[in-house]
Design an enzyme around this catalytic site. Sequence first.
Site, PDB file in Angstrom:
ATOM      1  N   ARG A 157       1.014  -1.169  -0.184  1.00  0.00           N
ATOM      2  CA  ARG A 157       0.136  -0.078  -0.017  1.00  0.00           C
ATOM      3  C   ARG A 157       1.014   1.218   0.130  1.00  0.00           C
ATOM      4  O   ARG A 157       1.228   1.722   0.865  1.00  0.00           O
ATOM      5  CB  ARG A 157      -0.912   0.058   1.205  1.00  0.00           C
ATOM      6  N   ASP A 171       2.008   4.932  -0.135  1.00  0.00           N
ATOM      7  CA  ASP A 171       1.290   6.152   0.457  1.00  0.00           C
ATOM      8  C   ASP A 171       0.992   7.070  -0.898  1.00  0.00           C
ATOM      9  O   ASP A 171       1.506   7.179  -1.721  1.00  0.00           O
ATOM     10  CB  ASP A 171       2.012   6.853   1.636  1.00  0.00           C
ATOM     11  N   TYR A 214      13.085  -0.702  -1.795  1.00  0.00           N
ATOM     12  CA  TYR A 214      12.830   0.793  -1.856  1.00  0.00           C
ATOM     13  C   TYR A 214      13.897   1.801  -2.503  1.00  0.00           C
ATOM     14  O   TYR A 214      15.304   1.260  -1.953  1.00  0.00           O
ATOM     15  CB  TYR A 214      12.598   1.353  -0.589  1.00  0.00           C
ATOM     16  N   ARG A 271      10.306   6.007   4.879  1.00  0.00           N
ATOM     17  CA  ARG A 271      10.535   7.612   4.939  1.00  0.00           C
ATOM     18  C   ARG A 271      10.897   8.030   6.344  1.00  0.00           C
ATOM     19  O   ARG A 271      11.599   8.914   6.539  1.00  0.00           O
ATOM     20  CB  ARG A 271       9.191   8.130   4.706  1.00  0.00           C
TER      21      ARG A 271
END
Length: 247
Positions: free
Chosen positions: A49, A51, A109, A194
Amino acid sequence: MRYFIELSYNGTAYHGWQIQPKAITVQEVLEDALSTVLNEKVGVMGAGRTDAGVHAKQMFAHFDTGATFTEADLVYKLNSFLPFNIAVADVFKVQPEAHARFDAIRRSYLYRVGFKKNVFTHRNTYLLKQPLDIEKMNAAAKILFEYKDFQCFSKTHTDVKTYYCDIMKAKWFLRDDELHFTITANRFLRNMVRAIVGTMINVGLGKISLEDFHAIITSKNRSEAGFSVPAHGLYLTEVAYPETIKL
């Protein structure tokens, strides 16, 4: 039949992957395209999911359908129908119980930090003017391998059973005028990457020490960690599965 669909997207215009009321999402646009092309109502389950504002160089989702088609033809039709910021790379048959989210064995990522204003990348990188100590930031990245519980980097009030993650790779490196951070793990918590990046930037700025970084992780407290960097610099780059899921 169950199929996996591989896609990429620029997340700038979307409120993340997952369908939400009164907000446009990647999942909604993809489901609408599949339903139109296959002439039946189709729902998809994504590998994760992302963001709002986060991009994906590689995302997978699965869907079930009784329609007859060739995979190459479906890819062509979907790309003709989808907007410019979503692209389908592949569609392939998988085992009936294969699951895009739960069968993933690792995810990777990338976070991009820019140091110069660039008209071509300003929407896709986090612009930072202050110099950073990359050596110390990589020392902080190595500290991640010493731990499994990353509750301190998780968004609060999330519905998860465990905060344990197995981080396999984490590294900062320079690429042209940008500083890139790559990280690979078996799973990630909400907002985890993040928050890690923001905390390590504080290490690079000299605001916190490596000892502080250890203390933040052991605290299991999100308020102890650093700021959450903007979403527009984050990319999901890889989702990997065992070969046995394919038919």
